[in-house]
Structures are given as structure tokens and as C-alpha cells.
Design a protein around this motif. Structure first.
Motif, PDB file in Angstrom:
ATOM      1  N   GLY A 308     -12.816  26.411  42.955  1.00 49.25           N
ATOM      2  CA  GLY A 308     -13.712  27.402  43.538  1.00 49.25           C
ATOM      3  C   GLY A 308     -14.446  28.233  42.503  1.00 49.25           C
ATOM      4  O   GLY A 308     -15.316  29.035  42.855  1.00 49.25           O
ATOM      5  N   ALA A 309     -14.110  28.071  41.214  1.00 42.49           N
ATOM      6  CA  ALA A 309     -14.858  28.774  40.164  1.00 42.49           C
ATOM      7  C   ALA A 309     -16.335  28.422  40.286  1.00 42.49           C
ATOM      8  O   ALA A 309     -16.690  27.256  40.476  1.00 42.49           O
ATOM      9  CB  ALA A 309     -14.324  28.382  38.788  1.00 42.49           C
ATOM     10  N   ALA A 310     -17.192  29.446  40.177  1.00 40.57           N
ATOM     11  CA  ALA A 310     -18.610  29.211  40.457  1.00 40.57           C
ATOM     12  C   ALA A 310     -19.498  29.839  39.391  1.00 40.57           C
ATOM     13  O   ALA A 310     -19.230  30.948  38.914  1.00 40.57           O
ATOM     14  CB  ALA A 310     -18.980  29.752  41.828  1.00 40.57           C
ATOM     15  N   LEU A 311     -20.547  29.112  39.049  1.00 42.38           N
ATOM     16  CA  LEU A 311     -21.575  29.551  38.111  1.00 42.38           C
ATOM     17  C   LEU A 311     -22.855  29.780  38.907  1.00 42.38           C
ATOM     18  O   LEU A 311     -23.249  28.919  39.708  1.00 42.38           O
ATOM     19  CB  LEU A 311     -21.801  28.457  37.062  1.00 42.38           C
ATOM     20  N   THR A 312     -23.523  30.924  38.700  1.00 47.97           N
ATOM     21  CA  THR A 312     -24.763  31.205  39.423  1.00 47.97           C
ATOM     22  C   THR A 312     -25.918  31.343  38.437  1.00 47.97           C
ATOM     23  O   THR A 312     -25.812  32.061  37.440  1.00 47.97           O
ATOM     24  CB  THR A 312     -24.638  32.486  40.265  1.00 47.97           C
ATOM     25  N   LEU A 313     -27.008  30.632  38.744  1.00 48.44           N
ATOM     26  CA  LEU A 313     -28.213  30.651  37.927  1.00 48.44           C
ATOM     27  C   LEU A 313     -29.294  31.422  38.684  1.00 48.44           C
ATOM     28  O   LEU A 313     -29.568  31.142  39.850  1.00 48.44           O
ATOM     29  CB  LEU A 313     -28.697  29.231  37.652  1.00 48.44           C
ATOM     30  N   ASP A 314     -29.938  32.363  37.999  1.00 49.90           N
ATOM     31  CA  ASP A 314     -30.993  33.180  38.599  1.00 49.90           C
ATOM     32  C   ASP A 314     -32.311  32.788  37.949  1.00 49.90           C
ATOM     33  O   ASP A 314     -32.450  32.899  36.724  1.00 49.90           O
ATOM     34  CB  ASP A 314     -30.678  34.661  38.355  1.00 49.90           C
ATOM     35  N   THR A 315     -33.288  32.331  38.746  1.00 45.64           N
ATOM     36  CA  THR A 315     -34.589  31.928  38.197  1.00 45.64           C
ATOM     37  C   THR A 315     -35.562  33.098  38.075  1.00 45.64           C
ATOM     38  O   THR A 315     -36.678  32.919  37.599  1.00 45.64           O
ATOM     39  CB  THR A 315     -35.249  30.837  39.066  1.00 45.64           C
ATOM     40  N   GLY A 316     -35.172  34.269  38.533  1.00 44.28           N
ATOM     41  CA  GLY A 316     -36.003  35.452  38.339  1.00 44.28           C
ATOM     42  C   GLY A 316     -37.071  35.663  39.394  1.00 44.28           C
ATOM     43  O   GLY A 316     -37.704  36.725  39.422  1.00 44.28           O
ATOM     44  N   ALA A 317     -37.316  34.668  40.253  1.00 41.91           N
ATOM     45  CA  ALA A 317     -38.321  34.807  41.309  1.00 41.91           C
ATOM     46  C   ALA A 317     -38.041  33.757  42.364  1.00 41.91           C
ATOM     47  O   ALA A 317     -37.338  32.783  42.098  1.00 41.91           O
ATOM     48  CB  ALA A 317     -39.741  34.615  40.750  1.00 41.91           C
ATOM     49  N   VAL A 318     -38.590  33.951  43.537  1.00 40.79           N
ATOM     50  CA  VAL A 318     -38.432  32.952  44.589  1.00 40.79           C
ATOM     51  C   VAL A 318     -39.285  31.737  44.253  1.00 40.79           C
ATOM     52  O   VAL A 318     -40.491  31.860  44.041  1.00 40.79           O
ATOM     53  CB  VAL A 318     -38.826  33.533  45.961  1.00 40.79           C
ATOM     54  N   THR A 370     -29.852  18.105  49.756  1.00 40.97           N
ATOM     55  CA  THR A 370     -29.857  17.320  50.985  1.00 40.97           C
ATOM     56  C   THR A 370     -30.579  18.048  52.112  1.00 40.97           C
ATOM     57  O   THR A 370     -30.899  17.455  53.143  1.00 40.97           O
ATOM     58  CB  THR A 370     -28.415  17.018  51.427  1.00 40.97           C
ATOM     59  N   THR A 371     -30.878  19.313  51.903  1.00 39.61           N
ATOM     60  CA  THR A 371     -31.624  20.090  52.895  1.00 39.61           C
ATOM     61  C   THR A 371     -33.129  19.944  52.737  1.00 39.61           C
ATOM     62  O   THR A 371     -33.887  20.486  53.529  1.00 39.61           O
ATOM     63  CB  THR A 371     -31.310  21.579  52.726  1.00 39.61           C
ATOM     64  N   GLY A 372     -33.611  19.260  51.679  1.00 40.06           N
ATOM     65  CA  GLY A 372     -35.021  19.339  51.319  1.00 40.06           C
ATOM     66  C   GLY A 372     -35.252  20.595  50.492  1.00 40.06           C
ATOM     67  O   GLY A 372     -34.329  21.385  50.252  1.00 40.06           O
ATOM     68  N   SER A 373     -36.490  20.789  50.035  1.00 44.30           N
ATOM     69  CA  SER A 373     -36.790  21.920  49.153  1.00 44.30           C
ATOM     70  C   SER A 373     -36.776  23.237  49.933  1.00 44.30           C
ATOM     71  O   SER A 373     -37.061  23.271  51.130  1.00 44.30           O
ATOM     72  CB  SER A 373     -38.140  21.719  48.473  1.00 44.30           C
ATOM     73  N   LEU A 374     -36.431  24.317  49.215  1.00 44.80           N
ATOM     74  CA  LEU A 374     -36.314  25.635  49.837  1.00 44.80           C
ATOM     75  C   LEU A 374     -36.906  26.702  48.918  1.00 44.80           C
ATOM     76  O   LEU A 374     -36.845  26.565  47.697  1.00 44.80           O
ATOM     77  CB  LEU A 374     -34.840  25.999  50.068  1.00 44.80           C
ATOM     78  N   ASP A 375     -37.441  27.767  49.499  1.00 40.39           N
ATOM     79  CA  ASP A 375     -37.897  28.917  48.718  1.00 40.39           C
ATOM     80  C   ASP A 375     -36.702  29.808  48.414  1.00 40.39           C
ATOM     81  O   ASP A 375     -36.286  30.617  49.252  1.00 40.39           O
ATOM     82  CB  ASP A 375     -38.945  29.717  49.499  1.00 40.39           C
ATOM     83  N   VAL A 376     -36.154  29.660  47.226  1.00 36.89           N
ATOM     84  CA  VAL A 376     -34.950  30.405  46.854  1.00 36.89           C
ATOM     85  C   VAL A 376     -35.044  30.813  45.392  1.00 36.89           C
ATOM     86  O   VAL A 376     -35.885  30.326  44.642  1.00 36.89           O
ATOM     87  CB  VAL A 376     -33.678  29.570  47.088  1.00 36.89           C
ATOM     88  N   ARG A 377     -34.155  31.703  44.998  1.00 34.73           N
ATOM     89  CA  ARG A 377     -34.162  32.222  43.629  1.00 34.73           C
ATOM     90  C   ARG A 377     -32.867  31.916  42.881  1.00 34.73           C
ATOM     91  O   ARG A 377     -32.882  31.668  41.689  1.00 34.73           O
ATOM     92  CB  ARG A 377     -34.398  33.748  43.697  1.00 34.73           C
ATOM     93  N   HIS A 378     -31.751  31.950  43.589  1.00 36.74           N
ATOM     94  CA  HIS A 378     -30.432  31.797  42.978  1.00 36.74           C
ATOM     95  C   HIS A 378     -29.826  30.448  43.356  1.00 36.74           C
ATOM     96  O   HIS A 378     -29.924  30.019  44.509  1.00 36.74           O
ATOM     97  CB  HIS A 378     -29.489  32.908  43.456  1.00 36.74           C
ATOM     98  N   LEU A 379     -29.168  29.808  42.380  1.00 32.77           N
ATOM     99  CA  LEU A 379     -28.455  28.563  42.639  1.00 32.77           C
ATOM    100  C   LEU A 379     -27.024  28.719  42.148  1.00 32.77           C
ATOM    101  O   LEU A 379     -26.782  29.053  40.986  1.00 32.77           O
ATOM    102  CB  LEU A 379     -29.129  27.397  41.913  1.00 32.77           C
ATOM    103  N   ARG A 380     -26.071  28.473  43.048  1.00 34.24           N
ATOM    104  CA  ARG A 380     -24.653  28.607  42.715  1.00 34.24           C
ATOM    105  C   ARG A 380     -24.012  27.225  42.677  1.00 34.24           C
ATOM    106  O   ARG A 380     -24.205  26.424  43.599  1.00 34.24           O
ATOM    107  CB  ARG A 380     -23.944  29.487  43.747  1.00 34.24           C
ATOM    108  N   ILE A 381     -23.279  26.965  41.594  1.00 40.37           N
ATOM    109  CA  ILE A 381     -22.573  25.693  41.422  1.00 40.37           C
ATOM    110  C   ILE A 381     -21.084  25.995  41.535  1.00 40.37           C
ATOM    111  O   ILE A 381     -20.519  26.696  40.687  1.00 40.37           O
ATOM    112  CB  ILE A 381     -22.886  25.076  40.047  1.00 40.37           C
ATOM    113  N   SER A 382     -20.450  25.487  42.583  1.00 45.40           N
ATOM    114  CA  SER A 382     -19.040  25.781  42.854  1.00 45.40           C
ATOM    115  C   SER A 382     -18.188  24.552  42.578  1.00 45.40           C
ATOM    116  O   SER A 382     -18.371  23.497  43.192  1.00 45.40           O
ATOM    117  CB  SER A 382     -18.849  26.210  44.317  1.00 45.40           C
TER     118      SER A 382
END
Ligand SMILES: [Ca+2]
Ligand SMILES: [Ca+2]
Length: 402
Positions: A308-318, A370-382
Motif C-alpha cells: 500500500g506504500a504510495a508515491l504521488t506525482l504532481d504535474t502542477g496543473a490540470v 483503462t479509463t481513457g484520458s482524464l483532466d487531472v493533475r496528480h497521479l498516485r502509484i500504489s
């Protein structure tokens, strides 16, 4: 800021002209079979039937230039494939439709209340010098008969060294331009005169505009799209310090209400990494902090212990994220089960992928949402499991942007 509200109506002549190539009238081209439903027209200049310049505009478009160099096909600068269009406008050029312009225009045939997608890429030539006088490089022109006159409701322009959008007389600054660089644009507009209207704009995958409400001033048809160079100050005599403008345009895709971002985006594959401006993790070993996962070095890593350890990447904008590139420590010796979650606000996350790394390489591996592309800013790798121990160890990770 110079003002440019006093423009003449521009579309009337073009809208009534007939598209002739070699003396033959062309029937409207059908979208290629491979294009998704909702893509009405692709103009990437790769189809020989579209390379009608400078004599005529391609099928389904109209011509608004007056010189042999105004709009030509080039192989010298392309966003995709082998061909693009090169526009050149000189201060000494003849007036076209009431002003100085070299533009290719849609016909004035968009139905009322249309929802439309516009994807294209522009490159200001490396010779594009700073000028106090602005120019429009794409505009959405109100319909020619029965629509309110004046400035177009929406335009993309360069002014004082910066990209700007003129949306119904309100200016939105999109930052400095870089001459010689391709910029991918996606515009999504619901053309309405009431609160159901919508304007969204993405610049190189970053969502830079999101407005709701009326998007144009009314009339029996929705605005139509034009692109090229329109520099009204060269006609009015307002000060300008340049005498020539050159830009390239490519990868135009026009979509209707059935289309989606990925159908029209000039970025045709999910391969472009997004910059990461900040990292964090639920846990980490002091010598292996989260920043080590984005330092560009496959010999350094983030390590966190526990399933469950998770790394989160912030791209700074949506941004329009579509996947991730992940390289695992000892990735050639053990697989890792993990999940990806994405978020626009850093609070509410949606699962966009889960699965297992190959276990055969230490190089970055790409996975697509698998959801297709999304307007998001943060990506979490768990991290969930590997066959050796309970340590999550990622050497490099990046979100991918469409
Ligand atoms: Ca092309
Ligand atoms: Ca690293």
C-alpha cells in the motif's frame, strides 16, 4: 494592449464562393474510415486531394489569401506526417475580405447550438519577431447573415510576445510564445447564447481555459473556424515594427458532439511525458526520498516499505493525462503489482489502472489508463506486492499527457 474591435465582416465573400480545383467542383470529402465517429474532417495535409494550395482551399474550406505565397504546402516544418501548411503574410499584400489576411476558412454552415471540438497544431516561424501589433492565428467567426457583427466571439492570437485568447472581448493570457516550436491546441466549445455554453482550451495537454455560460452573441448558425494569419493593423495603418509573418499549421481535426479529446488532439499517441513539479509519498526510506523517482537517474530511487506504500506525482496543473511510465528497482528480477489513481484536486482520486509490471526490465514501462484520458493533475502509484519483499522501489516515474 492595442484594441482591435473595429473589424470588418470577413466571411461573406468566401462563404458564397465555390471551391474549384483544376476547374472541377469537388464534393465534400468524407472522413477517412479510420477516424472515430464524430471527427467530421481531418486536414493534416497528408491526403493528396487536400494539397490544393496555393490555387484553392482544400475541399470543404474557403480561400482567403491573395498571393502565391499566402498559403502553400510545405515539407519543411510538419507536426505530423510529411506535409503541413505554411502561411505567409506581408505588409504590402493586397487586402482580402476587407483586411490583410492569409486564412483558410470553414464554410458558414454550422448549425445553431453546435457542440464542436477543434484540434490543431501551430508553429510560429523562427523569424517571428516581437511586435507591438497583435495578429489572430485562429478565430471562430460569427455567422455571416443574421448574426451580430463586430469582433469574432473567440480568437487565438499573439500579442506582445504572448499567446492570448480573445473570448467575447475578454482577454485570457496563456503565457509567452516560443518561435519555432509547435504548440498543440484543443478547443472544445458548446456554442450557446445561454448558460449551457462551454469553452475549454488545452495547450500542449494542459487545460488552460474552462468557462461556462454564453459563448457567442446569437444568430441562426454557430460560429465557423478560420486559421492562418490575420493582421488588421497592417490595413488600418496602426504602428507595427514587422513587415512579414510566417507560421505553420498542421494536424487539424474537427469534431462534433460525438467526439472526445483524444479524437482530435494533435498528440496521436499516449507517449509524451508530463513534467513533475512536486513529489510526495506515504512513506519513504531517508536515503531514498520520493524526489529520487523524478531525477532522471535510473540508479536512484524512491523506496517505501509496506503493502500500500504510495508515491504521488504532481504535474502542477490540470492536464489531459492518459497513462504512466514507471521503472522499478530490480525490475528485471521481480514483478510488482500496483495501481494508479488520478486526481484533479489532490483529494478525490479515481482508479485509472491496476496490474503487474513485466519483471523483465529495469527500463521504464508504459501503461495506459483503462479509463481513457482524464483532466487531472496528480497521479498516485500504489504498490501492492512483489515476490521478494514488502518494499516499493521505483527508480523513475512520469505521468503521460495526451
Ligand atoms: Ca501533416
Ligand atoms: Ca531516479
Amino acid at each position: 494592449m492595442k484594441r482591435w474591435f473595429r473589424r470588418t465582416r470577413t466571411g461573406l465573400m468566401a462563404a458564397t464562393s465555390t471551391v474549384l480545383v483544376g476547374g472541377l467542383a469537388l464534393a465534400p470529402a468524407q472522413p477517412a474510415a479510420a477516424d472515430p465517429a464524430g471527427v467530421q474532417r481531418v486536414l493534416d495535409w497528408e491526403q493528396p486531394a487536400d494539397r490544393t494550395l496555393p490555387t484553392a482551399a482544400p475541399p470543404q474550406f474557403t480561400k482567403q489569401w491573395a498571393t502565391a505565397y499566402g498559403a502553400t504546402n510545405t515539407t519543411g516544418a510538419t507536426r505530423d506526417g510529411s506535409y503541413a501548411v505554411r502561411f505567409e503574410l506581408r505588409k504590402s499584400d493586397p487586402v482580402v475580405s476587407g483586411s490583410k489576411r492569409a486564412e483558410i476558412s470553414q464554410r458558414d454552415e454550422q448549425p445553431a447550438n453546435a457542440e464542436r471540438w477543434y484540434g490543431f497544431s501551430t508553429q510560429l516561424a523562427s523569424t517571428w519577431a516581437h511586435d507591438t501589433s497583435a495578429e489572430i492565428v485562429s478565430q471562430w467567426h460569427q455567422c455571416d447573415v443574421g448574426c451580430p457583427g463586430g469582433s469574432p466571439p473567440l480568437a487565438l492570437l499573439t500579442d506582445e510576445g504572448r499567446w492570448k485568447i480573445d473570448f467575447r472581448g475578454q482577454f485570457i493570457d496563456l503565457g509567452p510564445y516560443t518561435a519555432g516550436a509547435w504548440v498543440d491546441w484543443v478547443f472544445h466549445v458548446t456554442w450557446r447564447t445561454d448558460s449551457a455554453g462551454l469553452l475549454q482550451v488545452w495547450k500542449d495537454g494542459e487545460r488552460v481555459v474552462h468557462r461556462t455560460g454564453a459563448t457567442h452573441g446569437g444568430g441562426p448558425r454557430s460560429p465557423y473556424f478560420k486559421f492562418g494569419i490575420y493582421k488588421w493593423d497592417w490595413n488600418t495603418g496602426a504602428p507595427s515594427s514587422v513587415t512579414q509573418r510566417v507560421l505553420h499549421h498542421d494536424a487539424l481535426r474537427l469534431g462534433d458532439e460525438r467526439a472526445a479529446y483524444g479524437d482530435v488532439s494533435p498528440q496521436r499517441g499516449c507517449t509524451r511525458t508530463a513534467a513533475v513539479t512536486a513529489t510526495s509519498a506515504t512513506t519513504h526510506e531517508p536515503v531514498n526520498p520520493p524526489a529520487h523517482a523524478v531525477d532522471g537517474d535510473l540508479t536512484t530511487r524512491w523506496s517505501g516499505q509496506g503493502f500500500g506504500a504510495a508515491l504521488t506525482l504532481d504535474t502542477g496543473a490540470v492536464r489531459r493525462l492518459c497513462g504512466a511510465s514507471v521503472a522499478w528497482h530490480r525490475g528485471d528480477l521481480r514483478w510488482n503489482d500496483y495501481a494508479l489513481h488520478a486526481s484533479a484536486d489532490g483529494v478525490s482520486y479515481t482508479k485509472v489502472w491496476e496490474g503487474r509490471s513485466s519483471g523483465t526490465t529495469t527500463a521504464p514501462e508504459t501503461v495506459l489508463f483503462t479509463t481513457g484520458s482524464l483532466d487531472v493533475r496528480h497521479l498516485r502509484i500504489s504498490f501492492w506486492a512483489n515476490p521478494e519483499n514488502d518494499w516499493a522501489s521505483i527508480t523513475e516515474a512520469r505521468p503521460l499527457v495526451l
